[in-house]
Enzyme design. Structure first.
Site, PDB file in Angstrom:
ATOM      1  N   ILE A  72       2.124  -2.423   4.712  1.00 12.57           N
ATOM      2  CA  ILE A  72       1.355  -3.350   5.746  1.00 12.57           C
ATOM      3  C   ILE A  72       0.066  -2.828   6.287  1.00 12.57           C
ATOM      4  CG2 ILE A  72       1.680  -5.210   7.418  1.00 12.57           C
ATOM      5  CD1 ILE A  72       4.650  -4.973   7.431  1.00 12.57           C
ATOM      6  N   PRO A  73      -0.868  -2.519   5.274  1.00 10.60           N
ATOM      7  CA  PRO A  73      -2.232  -1.972   5.744  1.00 10.60           C
ATOM      8  C   PRO A  73      -2.602  -3.107   6.732  1.00 10.60           C
ATOM      9  CG  PRO A  73      -2.318  -2.780   3.543  1.00 10.60           C
ATOM     10  CD  PRO A  73      -0.844  -2.806   3.842  1.00 10.60           C
ATOM     11  N   HIS A  74      -3.222  -2.578   7.686  1.00 12.45           N
ATOM     12  CA  HIS A  74      -3.899  -3.603   8.950  1.00 12.45           C
ATOM     13  C   HIS A  74      -4.923  -3.175   9.779  1.00 12.45           C
ATOM     14  CE1 HIS A  74      -0.428  -1.153  10.496  1.00 12.45           C
ATOM     15  NE2 HIS A  74      -1.101  -1.278  11.857  1.00 12.45           N
ATOM     16  N   ALA A  75      -5.786  -3.980  10.153  1.00 11.81           N
ATOM     17  CA  ALA A  75      -6.666  -3.383  11.066  1.00 11.81           C
ATOM     18  C   ALA A  75      -7.185  -4.697  11.906  1.00 11.81           C
ATOM     19  CB  ALA A  75      -7.949  -2.958  10.075  1.00 11.81           C
TER      20      ALA A  75
END
Length: 158
Positions: A72-75
């Site tokens: 879950i890449p997130h920013a």
């Protein structure tokens, strides 16, 4: 703070154009760019490079591989104007540095505006809770089309 995503918000958060059922690149950064481009093409990202920089900076802080074949890449970034979710799946898996050592076969990207308040945590926690269930992960792996992915997510996180 809301602890779930409203039922009606799932289509807004992850429209069909944010779902890729084609095999993504096997390398982590290229996979992140693959998902980011879905959001760019749908008009959700104002500045691709700024969004990519925020995602990669987050990856350097700590792994976004949560285990059980999930990444879950997130920013949070001003490069997006509204909270967005993108999804892809991989048959061979992408190494997101998960603690269990397993490659991610289900990959979600979360991008929220810098001023998005608790949206980021609400989406991340709702999604993480839903993906703990084997049947949800199985349904996402087996989904024939974008509508099936949306239906699974609507049921699981709303």
């Amino acid at each position: 703070m809301a602890d779930a995503i409203a039922h009606d918000d799932v289509e807004e958060l992850i429209p069909a154009s944010h779902i890729s059922l084609t095999e993504p690149p096997a390398e982590k950064e290229a996979c992140i760019e693959h998902l980011l481009d879905l959001l760019v093409e749908s008009g959700r990202v104002d500045d691709r490079q700024t969004a990519l920089d925020a995602l990669l900076a987050r990856e350097e802080q700590t792994t976004t591989g949560v285990g059980m074949g999930i990444g879950i890449p997130h920013a949070k970034t001003d490069a997006v104007s509204e909270s967005s979710l993108a999804f892809t799946r991989s048959t061979s898996g992408v190494d997101f540095g998960s603690m269990d050592g397993e490659p991610a076969t289900l990959v979600f990207m979360i991008l929220v505006p810098e001023a998005g308040g608790e949206d980021h945590l609400t989406i991340l926690s709702s999604l993480s809770r839903a993906l703990m269930h084997d049947d949800i992960r199985d349904r996402l792996h087996e989904a024939d089309d974008e509508a099936a992915v949306q239906a699974t997510l609507r049921e699981a996180i709303a």
